[in-house]
Design an enzyme around this catalytic site. Structure first.
Site, PDB file in Angstrom:
ATOM      1  N   ASP A   1       0.772  -1.233   0.000  1.00 49.44           N
ATOM      2  CA  ASP A   1       0.000   0.000   0.000  1.00 49.44           C
ATOM      3  C   ASP A   1       0.813   1.299   0.000  1.00 49.44           C
ATOM      4  O   ASP A   1       0.291   2.351  -0.304  1.00 49.44           O
ATOM      5  CB  ASP A   1      -0.971  -0.003   1.211  1.00 49.44           C
TER       6      ASP A   1
ATOM      7  N   CYS B   1     -21.172  -6.846  -8.990  1.00 49.15           N
ATOM      8  CA  CYS B   1     -22.035  -5.945  -8.219  1.00 49.15           C
ATOM      9  C   CYS B   1     -23.484  -6.011  -8.711  1.00 49.15           C
ATOM     10  O   CYS B   1     -24.411  -5.684  -7.959  1.00 49.15           O
ATOM     11  CB  CYS B   1     -21.557  -4.502  -8.328  1.00 49.15           C
TER      12      CYS B   1
ATOM     13  N   CYS C   1     -26.839  -3.622  -7.708  1.00 51.96           N
ATOM     14  CA  CYS C   1     -26.711  -3.062  -6.350  1.00 51.96           C
ATOM     15  C   CYS C   1     -26.026  -1.693  -6.387  1.00 51.96           C
ATOM     16  O   CYS C   1     -25.073  -1.483  -7.125  1.00 51.96           O
ATOM     17  CB  CYS C   1     -25.883  -4.031  -5.502  1.00 51.96           C
TER      18      CYS C   1
ATOM     19  N   CYS D   1     -23.446   0.866  -1.666  1.00 57.74           N
ATOM     20  CA  CYS D   1     -22.288   1.629  -1.196  1.00 57.74           C
ATOM     21  C   CYS D   1     -22.339   3.076  -1.693  1.00 57.74           C
ATOM     22  O   CYS D   1     -21.896   3.998  -1.001  1.00 57.74           O
ATOM     23  CB  CYS D   1     -20.979   0.959  -1.607  1.00 57.74           C
TER      24      CYS D   1
ATOM     25  N   CYS E   1     -23.130   6.715   1.114  1.00 53.57           N
ATOM     26  CA  CYS E   1     -22.019   7.659   1.326  1.00 53.57           C
ATOM     27  C   CYS E   1     -22.554   9.002   1.858  1.00 53.57           C
ATOM     28  O   CYS E   1     -23.363   9.653   1.205  1.00 53.57           O
ATOM     29  CB  CYS E   1     -21.247   7.877   0.029  1.00 53.57           C
TER      30      CYS E   1
ATOM     31  N   CYS F   1     -14.345  12.469   0.253  1.00 53.87           N
ATOM     32  CA  CYS F   1     -14.400  11.202   0.997  1.00 53.87           C
ATOM     33  C   CYS F   1     -13.916  11.429   2.438  1.00 53.87           C
ATOM     34  O   CYS F   1     -12.822  11.954   2.665  1.00 53.87           O
ATOM     35  CB  CYS F   1     -13.515  10.182   0.280  1.00 53.87           C
TER      36      CYS F   1
ATOM     37  N   CYS G   1     -13.684   6.178   7.519  1.00 49.84           N
ATOM     38  CA  CYS G   1     -15.129   6.002   7.346  1.00 49.84           C
ATOM     39  C   CYS G   1     -15.312   4.618   6.739  1.00 49.84           C
ATOM     40  O   CYS G   1     -14.620   4.254   5.784  1.00 49.84           O
ATOM     41  CB  CYS G   1     -15.659   7.080   6.398  1.00 49.84           C
TER      42      CYS G   1
ATOM     43  N   CYS H   1     -19.285   2.671   3.241  1.00 39.78           N
ATOM     44  CA  CYS H   1     -19.464   1.982   1.956  1.00 39.78           C
ATOM     45  C   CYS H   1     -18.966   0.536   2.034  1.00 39.78           C
ATOM     46  O   CYS H   1     -19.472  -0.340   1.343  1.00 39.78           O
ATOM     47  CB  CYS H   1     -18.784   2.747   0.817  1.00 39.78           C
TER      48      CYS H   1
HETATM   49 FE1  SF4 Z   1     -20.936  -3.633  -5.358  1.00 39.01          FE
HETATM   50 FE2  SF4 Z   1     -21.137  -1.533  -3.664  1.00 39.01          FE
HETATM   51 FE3  SF4 Z   1     -23.187  -3.277  -3.868  1.00 39.01          FE
HETATM   52 FE4  SF4 Z   1     -20.898  -4.042  -2.702  1.00 39.01          FE
HETATM   53  S1  SF4 Z   1     -22.324  -2.406  -1.955  1.00 39.01           S
HETATM   54  S2  SF4 Z   1     -22.079  -5.229  -4.234  1.00 39.01           S
HETATM   55  S3  SF4 Z   1     -19.367  -2.907  -3.893  1.00 39.01           S
HETATM   56  S4  SF4 Z   1     -22.405  -1.919  -5.486  1.00 39.01           S
END
Ligand code: SF4
Length: 374
Positions: A135, A189, A192, A195, A199, A215, A242, A245
Site C-alpha cells: 500500500d 455488483c 446493487c 455503497c 455515502c 471522501c 469512514c 461503503c
Molecule cells: Fe458492489 Fe457496492 Fe453493492 Fe458491494 S455495496 S455489491 S461494492 S455496489
C-alpha cells in the site's frame, strides 16, 4: 506438473500457512487500461492534496513502468472483517468512531514481514528477483488483485471478495519470474448501489469512481488543513476514516461464515469517549494509539477530528472541554474548537468571541469566529 506449477503450489501453501487468506497471480502487464484511468482521475483532481499520486503517476500506471523486468505479480489478502457492525457506533454520538482497519496494529507492519518471507522463498527456489509492496509504494494493488482473481473492484472502488466481502488488506510481490496466472475475477455488483447510496458526502461521481476530496476517509486522515465546512456535519462522530461503503456491501455476509479471524481489532479502540479523547496530550495520544495507523496523523489532526465530532454530538457537558482547546497552540485545533463551541453552545461562543478574537493571530481561526457555520 511443471516446475513452475510446483513452485506456485508451494507458494500458495506457504502463503496460507503464513496467515494469508487469499492468493492469486497476474501478469505484470495484465491491466493496460490503468494509465488512462489514472490520468482521468488525476485530471479531475480527485486525489485532493495527495500530491504524491500525481508525482508517481507514470510509475503507478503499470508495474512494468516502475520496474521493466517485472513479469508477474502475486497478490495476497488478509481478512480483517469486524466482529460487530461498524455502523452501529455512528449512533453513539458521544463516542468516536475509528475505522475498522485502524483498530488493529498497523497492517503495513503485520503484512510486510509475511510478504518478505514468501518473497524470500520465491527468490530461493527460482533465483528470480522480487520486490515487496504493501500500500505504500506506487503499485495499484486493487486492479491487479482483480486481475489475479482475488475479487473485483466494487462500485465503491474497494476490492470485494466473494469470501471476505470488502474487508481485505492487500499486499503484493512483484517478480521477474514468469508464473502461471489466475483467471481475472468478473465484476459481480449487478444492479446493487448500496455503497454509493450510503455515502454521507456523495463522494462517488459515478459507480467505480471516487472523488477523494469528498471522501471522509481522505478528509479525516490524509487532509492536513481544516475540514471543509460542508463536510463537518456529515462527519458525525467519525474521527478516523469512514467504513460506511464497506460495511453496507451485501457480500460481507459471507465473510463472517468463512473467515478464520486472523486480525482482530483492539476492543478498547472501539468505544472511546470524545470526552477522554479531547483531553489527550501528545504522550497520551502516542500511548493510546501505539502501533495503530491513527498515530501517523499526529495529535493536531486527530484533535481537529475529535472537536468536529464534539460539535456534532449535541452533548453540552463537553462545552468546558472544548473551551480548553480554544487556547491550543495549534491553529488547526483552535479553529475546530471554535466551530465545535459555536455548534454546541452558540450563546457561550458569542460571549467569548470578542476576547478571543482580540488576541487571535491566525486568519483562518478568526474566520471561524465570525463566518457562517456551514
Ligand atoms: Fe458492489 Fe457496492 Fe453493492 Fe458491494 S455495496 S455489491 S461494492 S455496489
Amino acid at each position: 506438473m511443471t516446475s513452475t506449477e510446483k513452485l506456485t503450489a508451494e507458494l500458495r501453501g506457504r502463503a496460507a500457512a503464513l496467515g494469508f487468506d487469499s492468493f492469486g497471480i497476474a501478469a505484470a502487464d495484465a491491466r493496460p487500461d490503468l494509465p488512462d484511468k489514472l490520468r482521468q482521475a488525476l485530471d479531475a483532481g480527485w486525489h485532493g492534496d495527495m500530491d504524491w499520486m500525481a508525482e508517481t503517476a507514470q510509475r503507478r500506471g503499470s508495474p512494468r513502468a516502475m520496474w521493466p523486468d517485472a513479469r508477474s505479480v502475486i497478490l495476497l489478502g488478509v481478512n480483517y472483517g469486524p466482529e460487530t457492525d461498524p455502523l452501529a457506533l455512528l449512533g453513539e454520538k458521544s463516542h468516536g468512531a475509528i475505522s475498522v482497519y485502524a483498530r488493529n496494529r498497523d497492517y503495513h507492519e503485520i503484512i510486510k514481514g509475511k510478504l518478505k518471507e514468501l518473497a524470500g522463498l520465491l527468490a530461493r527456489r527460482s533465483s528470480a528477483e522480487v520486490k515487496v509492496f504493501v500500500d505504500t509504494a506506487p503499485l495499484m494493488e486493487k486492479p491487479l488483485a482483480e486481475a489475479a482473481g482475488l475479487g473485483w473492484q466494487g462500485k465503491h472502488t474497494v476490492l470485494v471478495s466473494r469470501e471476505f466481502g470488502s474487508w481485505l488488506f492487500l499486499g503484493a510481490i512483484l517478480t521477474s519470474a514468469e508464473l502461471p496466472v489466475d483467471k481475472p475475477h468478473k465484476v459481480s455488483c449487478g444492479s446493487c448501489t448500496k455503497c454509493l447510496d450510503i455515502c454521507p458526502t456523495a463522494a462517488f461521481p459515478a459507480p467505480y469512481q471516487l472523488d477523494s476530496r469528498r471522501c471522509l476517509a481522505y478528509l479525516t486522515v490524509e487532509h492536513k488543513g481544516p475540514i471543509p465546512k460542508e463536510f463537518r456535519g456529515p462527519m458525525g462522530n467519525r474521527i478516523y476514516g469512514c467504513d460506511d461503503c464497506l460495511a453496507v456491501c451485501p457480500w460481507n455476509k459471507f465473510a463472517s461464515a468463512s473467515r478464520e479471524l486472523k486480525l482482530r481489532g483492539r476492543p478498547e479502540l472501539e468505544r472511546l469517549t470524545l470526552a477522554e479523547l479531547v483531553q489527550l496530550d501528545d504522550v497520551g495520544f502516542r500511548e493510546l494509539f501505539a502501533g495503530s495507523p491513527v498515530k501517523r496523523i499526529g495529535l493536531g489532526r486527530f484533535l481537529r477530528n475529535v472537536l468536529i465530532a464534539i460539535g456534532n454530538s449535541q452533548n453540552h457537558a463537553l462545552v468546558p472541554l472544548v473551551e480548553q482547546r480554544l487556547r491550543d497552540e495549534s491553529a488547526l485545533v483552535r479553529g475546530a474548537a471554535v466551530w465545535a463551541l459555536r455548534r454546541l453552545a452558540p450563546e457561550r461562543a458569542a460571549q467569548l468571541r470578542l476576547a478571543f478574537s482580540a488576541v487571535e493571530s491566525d486568519e483562518a481561526v478568526q474566520a471561524e469566529w465570525t463566518e457562517e457555520l456551514a
